[in-house]
Design a protein around this motif. Structure first.
Motif, short mmCIF file in Angstrom:
data_model
loop_
_atom_site.label_atom_id
_atom_site.label_comp_id
_atom_site.label_asym_id
_atom_site.label_seq_id
_atom_site.Cartn_x
_atom_site.Cartn_y
_atom_site.Cartn_z
N GLN A 318 0.82 -1.21 0.00
CA GLN A 318 0.00 0.00 0.00
C GLN A 318 0.85 1.26 0.00
OE1 GLN A 318 -1.42 -1.71 3.74
NE2 GLN A 318 -3.46 -0.95 3.19
N LEU A 319 2.05 1.15 0.59
CA LEU A 319 2.86 2.33 0.88
C LEU A 319 4.33 1.99 0.73
CD1 LEU A 319 2.76 5.31 2.11
CD2 LEU A 319 3.15 4.20 4.32
N LEU A 320 5.11 2.96 0.26
CA LEU A 320 6.56 2.85 0.25
C LEU A 320 7.12 4.03 1.03
CD1 LEU A 320 8.86 1.97 -2.76
CD2 LEU A 320 9.46 3.81 -1.19
N VAL A 321 7.95 3.74 2.05
CA VAL A 321 8.52 4.78 2.91
C VAL A 321 10.02 4.83 2.69
CG1 VAL A 321 8.82 5.60 5.27
CG2 VAL A 321 6.73 4.37 4.64
N ILE A 322 10.55 6.03 2.49
CA ILE A 322 11.98 6.22 2.37
C ILE A 322 12.50 6.87 3.65
CG2 ILE A 322 13.85 7.37 1.12
CD1 ILE A 322 12.16 7.18 -1.38
N GLY A 323 13.38 6.15 4.34
CA GLY A 323 13.96 6.66 5.57
C GLY A 323 15.47 6.78 5.45
N GLY A 324 16.13 7.05 6.56
CA GLY A 324 17.58 7.18 6.55
C GLY A 324 18.02 8.61 6.31
N GLY A 325 19.33 8.78 6.14
CA GLY A 325 19.91 10.11 6.04
C GLY A 325 19.48 10.91 4.84
N SER A 326 18.98 10.25 3.79
CA SER A 326 18.54 10.98 2.60
C SER A 326 17.12 11.51 2.72
CB SER A 326 18.64 10.08 1.36
OG SER A 326 19.97 9.71 1.11
N SER A 327 16.34 11.00 3.64
CA SER A 327 14.92 11.35 3.70
C SER A 327 14.65 12.83 3.96
CB SER A 327 14.20 10.49 4.74
OG SER A 327 14.75 10.67 6.03
N PRO A 328 15.49 13.57 4.73
CA PRO A 328 15.20 14.99 4.90
C PRO A 328 15.24 15.79 3.59
CG PRO A 328 16.68 14.25 6.63
CD PRO A 328 16.60 13.14 5.62
N SER A 329 15.91 15.25 2.56
CA SER A 329 15.98 15.94 1.27
C SER A 329 15.07 15.30 0.23
CB SER A 329 17.42 15.94 0.77
OG SER A 329 18.27 16.66 1.65
N ALA A 330 14.05 14.60 0.68
CA ALA A 330 13.15 13.90 -0.24
C ALA A 330 12.45 14.85 -1.21
CB ALA A 330 12.11 13.09 0.55
N ASP A 331 12.27 16.10 -0.79
CA ASP A 331 11.62 17.05 -1.69
C ASP A 331 12.39 17.23 -3.00
OD1 ASP A 331 13.54 18.43 0.15
OD2 ASP A 331 13.10 20.13 -1.16
N VAL A 332 13.71 16.97 -2.96
CA VAL A 332 14.55 17.16 -4.13
C VAL A 332 14.45 15.97 -5.09
CG1 VAL A 332 16.89 17.61 -4.96
CG2 VAL A 332 16.13 18.57 -2.77
N PHE A 333 14.47 14.74 -4.53
CA PHE A 333 14.55 13.57 -5.41
C PHE A 333 13.26 12.77 -5.54
CE2 PHE A 333 15.84 11.88 -1.23
CZ PHE A 333 15.07 10.72 -1.14
N LEU A 334 12.26 13.03 -4.69
CA LEU A 334 11.07 12.19 -4.69
C LEU A 334 10.26 12.27 -5.99
CD1 LEU A 334 10.36 10.23 -2.49
CD2 LEU A 334 8.65 11.83 -1.63
N PRO A 335 10.10 13.45 -6.61
CA PRO A 335 9.34 13.46 -7.87
C PRO A 335 9.97 12.57 -8.94
CG PRO A 335 9.50 15.67 -6.96
CD PRO A 335 10.40 14.82 -6.13
N ARG A 336 11.29 12.65 -9.12
CA ARG A 336 11.96 11.80 -10.11
C ARG A 336 11.86 10.33 -9.70
NH1 ARG A 336 15.16 12.55 -14.85
NH2 ARG A 336 16.17 10.53 -15.28
#
Length: 401
Positions: A318-336
Motif C-alpha cells: 500500500q505504501l513505500l517509505v523512504i527513511g535514513g539520512g537521505s529522507s530529509p531531502s526527499a523534496d529534491v529527489f522524490l518526484p523523479r
C-alpha cells in the motif's frame, strides 16, 4: 450488552479467574497507551463499572498503576481520578550500533522517552572495542536519568546486517566492523544487563519504528527503504515486519545490478566537481537549480527506484517509505523517484518520506521491546493462576529470554 472480557481468546468462555486475568491485561494495555479515568475505561471496554473498578484496584495494589486527581471539567464537581502507569515501575533500553555511531534511548514501560545519548565509533574498531564503547554510552545515559544496568526490563540491540533468530550476526555487507560477523550479540549483552536482551537488524527496526510511530502506522503492507551510508530495505506484511528465515529479508541492495551497495558514494561521479560535495551539499545545490547537481540527483533517484521497484513488485504494498539520512531531502529527489518507479511498476504504491530522523532504529527497538513485554504478559494470562505483579513480570521476561 456488557462484555465479560477485554482481551479476546480462542474461546470467549472460561473460568472467572481467566476472565479476571484477561481484563487485567486489557486495562493495563489501555493505561499504557494513555492515562484514563474509570469512566473512560468502562466506556472503552464495554465492561461494567464494577468489573473495571475491581481490576484497577488489583493492578494498583500490585504496583502497576497509580492514581491522581485531575481537574474536573469546567472547574465544577468532584475531581476525576486518573490512573496511569508510574515511571518507576520499569524501563526499556534500546541501542542502535552502526559502523560510525552508537545511539541509545531509554523509556518507561509506556514508551515515553526518559533520555537519549549518542557516541562516535570508527569503522576499524573491532567487535570488543565497539561493544565496550556501546556500554559506556549506555552507562552514561542510564546514570543521567538515575538508573543503572540493573534497571531495564528489556534491552534491544540494533545492528547492521542479517541477524539470526537467536541474536547472532550472520552477514554484514558493508566495510569495517572487524569481528562483527559471527558475534553472538544476545549472549554478549546478556552478560552485561539483568533484563532480557533482544537483537534485530537496523533496517527491520527502522521499519518497526515506522509501523509503530511513523508514516506506516495503520498500514498492513509496506516497503521501507533505509537510504543512509548504505541502502537496504525491509517489508511489512500483514501488519508485521517480515524478517525472513535468516533475518535477511529486504537486503536487495546486495545485488550489484541495483547499484545500492555504494549508491551514496557513486551517483553523479561523471558530472559533479572534485572534490565531491557532501550528500547534503549536492541536495542543496540541486534544490537551488544547479544543473550538475540536478543531474546527479536524478541519477540517484533512478538507481534508488530500481531496487525499490524490485521490492514493490514482490509484495504489492500500500505504501513505500523512504527513511535514513537521505529522507530529509526527499523534496529534491522524490518526484523523479516516483516517475521512475511508475515506469517499472504497473501499480505503484503511494510514496512518502520518513519523518522519524536518526532515532528511528532505536525507537524501533523500543517498539520491539514493548511487543515482547505484551506477549509475555499474554502468555501469563493463559498459563498462570493469577496476573503477575511487576516483579513477577520481570522474572517471566528473563525466563523468556
Amino acid at each position: 450488552m456488557v462484555r465479560e472480557a477485554m482481551v479476546d481468546t480462542a474461546s470467549s468462555m472460561g473460568s472467572r479467574s481467566l476472565l479476571r486475568r484477561m481484563n487485567s491485561l486489557g486495562v493495563l494495555r489501555a493505561l499504557m497507551s494513555q492515562p484514563q479515568t474509570l469512566r473512560g475505561l468502562t466506556t472503552a471496554s464495554g465492561l461494567s463499572r464494577t468489573a473495571i473498578d475491581a481490576v484497577v484496584s488489583d493492578l494498583a495494589g500490585m504496583g502497576w498503576l497509580t492514581a491522581a486527581e485531575s481537574a474536573a471539567a469546567r472547574g465544577v464537581g468532584r475531581p476525576a481520578t486518573t490512573y496511569r502507569m508510574p515511571r518507576e515501575v520499569g524501563c526499556l533500553l534500546s541501542v542502535d550500533i552502526g559502523a560510525n555511531h552508537v545511539f541509545a534511548v531509554v523509556t518507561d514501560l509506556t514508551g515515553d522517552v526518559l533520555g537519549q545519548l549518542s557516541g562516535s565509533l570508527a569503522e576499524e574498531d573491532d567487535a570488543e572495542a565497539r561493544v565496550s564503547a556501546t556500554l559506556q554510552v549506555c552507562d552514561r545515559l542510564l546514570a543521567q536519568v538515575g538508573l543503572d544496568r540493573g534497571s531495564p526490563w528489556i534491552v534491544s540491540i540494533g545492528s547492521p546486517g542479517a541477524i539470526s533468530a537467536d541474536g547472532r550476526v550472520l552477514f554484514f555487507g558493508g566495510t569495517g566492523m572487524p569481528g562483527w560477523v559471527g558475534l553472538d550479540l544476545r549472549a554478549r549483552f546478556a552478560t552485561e544487563f539483568d533484563g532480557a536482551v533482544l537483537v534485530e537488524g537496523d533496517v527491520p527496526l527502522g521499519a518497526q519504528a515506522e509501523l509503530a510511530y511513523g508514516t506506516a502506522h495503520g498500514f498492513d503492507d509496506v516497503v521501507y527503504v533505509l537510504c543512509g551510508r548504505r541502502t537496504s530495505g525491509a517489508t511489512i506484511v500483514g501488519g508485521r515486519v517480515h524478517r525472513g528465515v535468516n533475518g535477511a529479508a529486504g537486503i536487495v541492495g546486495e545485488m550489484p545490478e541495483l547499484k545500492w551497495a555504494e549508491l551514496n558514494e557513486l551517483y553523479g561521479q561523471d558530472v559533479l566537481a572534485q572534490p565531491r560535495p557532501t550528500r547534503e551539499q549536492i541536495f542543496a545545490l540541486a534544490r537551488a537549480g544547479d544543473p550538475a547537481a540536478r543531474a546527479a540527483v536524478d541519477e540517484f533517484a533512478d538507481d534508488l527506484a530500481q531496487g525499490a521497484a524490485a521490492m514493490v513488485l514482490a509484495i504489492d504494498p500500500q505504501l513505500l517509505v523512504i527513511g535514513g539520512g537521505s529522507s530529509p531531502s526527499a523534496d529534491v529527489f522524490l518526484p523523479r523517484f516516483e516517475q521512475t518507479l511508475a515506469k517499472i511498476c504497473p501499480l505503484p504504491p503511494r510514496v512518502t518520506a520518513s519523518t522519524l530522523g536518526s532515532e528511528a532504529v532505536a525507537m524501533g527497538g523500543i517498539s520491539l521491546a514493548a511487543q515482547h513485554l505484551d506477549a509475555v504478559l499474554e502468555d501469563a494470562v493463559r498459563d498462570l493462576a493469577s496476573f503477575p505483579d511487576p516483579a513477577a513480570a520481570r522474572t517471566l521476561l528473563r525466563a523468556a529470554g
